[in-house]
Design an enzyme around this catalytic site. Sequence first.
Site, PDB file in Angstrom:
ATOM      1  N   GLU B  59      14.297  30.359  47.962  1.00 54.40           N
ATOM      2  CA  GLU B  59      13.641  29.041  47.996  1.00 54.40           C
ATOM      3  C   GLU B  59      12.129  29.121  47.762  1.00 54.40           C
ATOM      4  OE1 GLU B  59      15.835  30.118  50.218  1.00 54.40           O
ATOM      5  OE2 GLU B  59      17.412  28.606  50.492  1.00 54.40           O
ATOM      6  N   PHE B 121      22.923  24.236  64.604  1.00 55.84           N
ATOM      7  CA  PHE B 121      22.978  25.304  63.611  1.00 55.84           C
ATOM      8  C   PHE B 121      22.083  24.955  62.420  1.00 55.84           C
ATOM      9  CE2 PHE B 121      25.017  27.209  59.780  1.00 55.84           C
ATOM     10  CZ  PHE B 121      24.636  28.520  60.048  1.00 55.84           C
ATOM     11  N   GLN B 122      21.216  25.877  62.055  1.00 56.72           N
ATOM     12  CA  GLN B 122      20.278  25.712  60.942  1.00 56.72           C
ATOM     13  C   GLN B 122      19.357  24.511  61.101  1.00 56.72           C
ATOM     14  OE1 GLN B 122      22.479  26.206  57.206  1.00 56.72           O
ATOM     15  NE2 GLN B 122      22.044  28.392  57.358  1.00 56.72           N
ATOM     16  N   LYS B 171      21.777  15.090  57.258  1.00 55.25           N
ATOM     17  CA  LYS B 171      22.992  15.115  56.441  1.00 55.25           C
ATOM     18  C   LYS B 171      23.752  13.785  56.454  1.00 55.25           C
ATOM     19  CE  LYS B 171      26.988  17.958  55.311  1.00 55.25           C
ATOM     20  NZ  LYS B 171      27.724  19.215  55.576  1.00 55.25           N
ATOM     21  N   MET B 494      -6.057  45.835  45.194  1.00 54.10           N
ATOM     22  CA  MET B 494      -7.189  45.093  45.756  1.00 54.10           C
ATOM     23  C   MET B 494      -7.458  45.527  47.197  1.00 54.10           C
ATOM     24  SD  MET B 494      -9.557  43.134  45.022  1.00 54.10           S
ATOM     25  CE  MET B 494      -9.464  41.845  43.776  1.00 54.10           C
TER      26      MET B 494
HETATM   27  C1  LIG Z   1       1.994  37.464  50.384  1.00 54.37           C
HETATM   28  C2  LIG Z   1       0.735  38.249  50.446  1.00 54.37           C
HETATM   29  N1  LIG Z   1       0.640  39.309  51.286  1.00 54.37           N
HETATM   30  C3  LIG Z   1      -0.493  40.043  51.331  1.00 54.37           C
HETATM   31  C4  LIG Z   1      -1.564  39.729  50.553  1.00 54.37           C
HETATM   32  C5  LIG Z   1      -2.849  40.542  50.622  1.00 54.37           C
HETATM   33  N2  LIG Z   1      -3.113  41.203  49.334  1.00 54.37           N
HETATM   34  C6  LIG Z   1      -3.995  40.713  48.457  1.00 54.37           C
HETATM   35  S1  LIG Z   1      -4.060  41.608  47.026  1.00 54.37           S
HETATM   36  C7  LIG Z   1      -2.918  42.697  47.594  1.00 54.37           C
HETATM   37  C8  LIG Z   1      -2.473  43.826  46.725  1.00 54.37           C
HETATM   38  C9  LIG Z   1      -1.723  43.371  45.546  1.00 54.37           C
HETATM   39  O1  LIG Z   1      -1.133  44.463  44.894  1.00 54.37           O
HETATM   40  P1  LIG Z   1      -0.633  44.354  43.417  1.00 54.37           P
HETATM   41  O2  LIG Z   1       0.213  43.164  43.254  1.00 54.37           O
HETATM   42  O3  LIG Z   1      -0.039  45.656  43.008  1.00 54.37           O
HETATM   43  O4  LIG Z   1      -1.969  44.052  42.630  1.00 54.37           O
HETATM   44  P2  LIG Z   1      -3.222  45.002  42.329  1.00 54.37           P
HETATM   45  O5  LIG Z   1      -4.314  44.607  43.275  1.00 54.37           O
HETATM   46  O6  LIG Z   1      -2.784  46.416  42.531  1.00 54.37           O
HETATM   47  O7  LIG Z   1      -3.559  44.706  40.915  1.00 54.37           O
HETATM   48  C10 LIG Z   1      -2.503  42.349  48.889  1.00 54.37           C
HETATM   49  C11 LIG Z   1      -1.540  43.126  49.674  1.00 54.37           C
HETATM   50  C12 LIG Z   1      -1.435  38.597  49.718  1.00 54.37           C
HETATM   51  N3  LIG Z   1      -2.445  38.170  48.949  1.00 54.37           N
HETATM   52  N4  LIG Z   1      -0.281  37.905  49.658  1.00 54.37           N
END
Ligand SMILES: Cc1ncc(C[n+]2csc(CCOP(=O)(O)OP(=O)(O)O)c2C)c(N)n1
Lengths: 163, 595
Positions: B59, B121-122, B171, B494
């Site tokens: 979803e 439920f749910q 529902k 990042m």
């Molecule tokens: C759902 C979610 N969890 C954690 C983060 C924190 N976060 C920001 S950038 C990042 C790393 C992203 O890794 P990747 O997709 O491999 O991109 P890269 O920076 O390596 O290009 C994280 C964990 C986020 N933005 N979103």
Amino acid sequence: MRHIIAVLLENEPGALSRVVGLFAQRNYNIASLTVAPTEDETLSRLTLTTEGDDSKIEQIIKHLYRLIEVVKVVDLSGSDHVERELMLVKVRAVGGVREEVKRTTDIFRGQIIDVSVDAYTVQLSGPSRKLDAFVRAIGSEMVLELVRSGVSGIARGVKVLNG
Amino acid sequence: MKREESNTAETLSGGDMLIRALQDAGVTCIFGYPGGAALHIYDAIFRQQKVEHILVRHEQAATHMADGYARSTGKPGVVLVTSGPGATNAITGIATAYMDSVPLVVISGQVPTEVLGTDAFQETDMVGVSRPVVKHSFLIRDCREIPQVISKAFHIATTGRPGPVVVDIPKDVTDPGVTAPYSYTRKVSMRSYNPAVRGNGRQIRKAVGALLEARRAIIYAGGGVILGNGAEPLTRFAKVLGVPVTNTLMGLGGFPGDDPQFIGMLGMHGTYEANMAMHHADAILAVGARFDDRVTNNPAKFCPDAKVIHIDVDPASISKIIKADIPIVGQVASVLIDMERALAAEMEKRDAPDPAVLEQWWQQIHAWREAHGLDHDLQPVADQRILPQLAVQTLFRVTEGDAYITSDVGQHQMFAAQYYRFAKPRRWINSGGLGTMGFGLPAAMGVQFAHPDAVVACVTGEGSFMMNMQELSTCLQYALPIKIVNLNNQALGMVKQWQDMQYGGRHSQSTYSDSLPDFKTLVEAFGHVGFKVEDGADLEPVMREAFSANFKNKLVFIDVWVDPDEHVYPMSIKGGSLRDMYLNKITTSQQGDYM
Ligand SMILES: Cc1ncc(C[n+]2csc(CCOP(=O)(O)OP(=O)(O)O)c2C)c(N)n1
Ligand SMILES: [Mg+2]
């Protein structure tokens, strides 16, 4: 500075929770809150008191307006207004103190609305400051239980807040 | 053909009314996933053809698809989920849309009215759970309310500052055994909701005056320009005024990225020249932007000399972070058109802007760009790891700058924003406000559904991609020919960059290079095409192949192994002003770059 904000909102389920949620979410403080339907039964009027400088109050008002159910908002503290709050306070009243409590109540133009062997219940209304002053005069150690309605307010003169 | 507003007193069940109301609202496509509380609605879907239902695999992805659909078209995206886990799974996508002001209508099934509040439920209090991340929500109590609530939901989602609206339907309300007369009207009037359209004329004239008096004016344009269809009037206005334009991450494409007046994105990873120009400006025209903390850096040190003019449809955005000297509340496009007129009138009256003064300002900006601007012409270097920036530049070349680009969150997102120069609005689709990893692929799917013949690419990172890769299955089902460019740095890049810069290089929980899947095999298992690129010399040929007619109807995944040690620069220095930036691993702008 303390502000009294009056809000007219659609009298619909969930509307109040949105207002309260907004304050929690945006880290604004609610010191008191009262809400009830108005003469127009499709509208509720909510009055709340909060603290903040002008820019914070401006933000609060703008964010209240973003809520779909909010029809009108006014900061009553911004102009001439009347505020009232109701307090019911149960005071320890035994022996000589009974007379003392009665006298103080009279001075504050309150009423004793319930009497028992060792306690009086006093009803008092007025601006919040007056209620605070009463409690100080009685002495907080004498207070068994205290309930306040929260502030209601209305602008002076012909100015009205309506949908 | 324009559908007639139906006023015939037809008698329908709640489930049929809902689908009928969606049709009457102009909906042709919804994204969803079935479950108990929504089954009456699903049966109504089965018995009609006008609204196509896209079956997702999660979803959250449905909400991102609807979001990508909405961002790329300007039309509201529609989602249908069941109660409980279906509804809660949708929350991340609703929050994503809320932060970026994207119009969505999310319909959730709910347990029957008679068991509401019993921990059935749910059962989840969807209105309560979603409350902080919606523009508005409804809980329907009676099937007779359906047409009007749906009409209101679309009105609220799409007008003013757009946003997601949740409609929660128990529902029993959609029970096929209970019917009522149906009539739908698109016109909605609500005494408590009347968003502003026109800006105040006096404020507009004041703003134009301030811009003409300025010596170093700049236009700072955000996502509101795109949402409010203001790109054209903005571009015309900027051309007449002749001043530099910078876009926020959300605003890219709101002014042509290939125009000489465009000086790049601003903010945390903005270009040197954009951040310097902002900092030294004496007048800023902020349009549909909200002075996000990723833009301003330390608000106390933000643009010390600037008079701020702020146009926004949402009064609550104005003076929230930075006090506006000239606030203008109104729809961006309408205000800009009024401003164009005021500008023309004012320019006739006075000898402004002074070309010599403007020229001086531009010389300064060009000097900044010369010194530390982005290099848009990188070349592959033999025996060296591929630079992620090069991969984006290659994508830009191969797609001739004309693709829809979605992205995820991380370094790859910033590289895409910096190096893909968007010429048109609604082409750059990313989760700027919430920063939701896992957004990119489903958003690209929503875009492709809306634009079946367009080139749609998702620039992702291996971390983000793995957050919603189950949708590869949906892509096969609907034959979506999306191109995925995975900037694979074998890390949560990042996060790792921040750990390099602020935590002494301690890579706490940000690497997983020994446990990554072979993405080529993975996408092949889902029935798609995969490439892996490790050598810079292969990058362009592989991309050309992937985007060629050979794969016109196929989803292609290009796993580009990029230099894992690369950082995103410039990067603003925490607590500083906009001019305080790290420019690379060893230099900062504070080491004497004022000219
Ligand atoms: C759902 C979610 N969890 C954690 C983060 C924190 N976060 C920001 S950038 C990042 C790393 C992203 O890794 P990747 O997709 O491999 O991109 P890269 O920076 O390596 O290009 C994280 C964990 C986020 N933005 N979103
Ligand atoms: Mg990565």
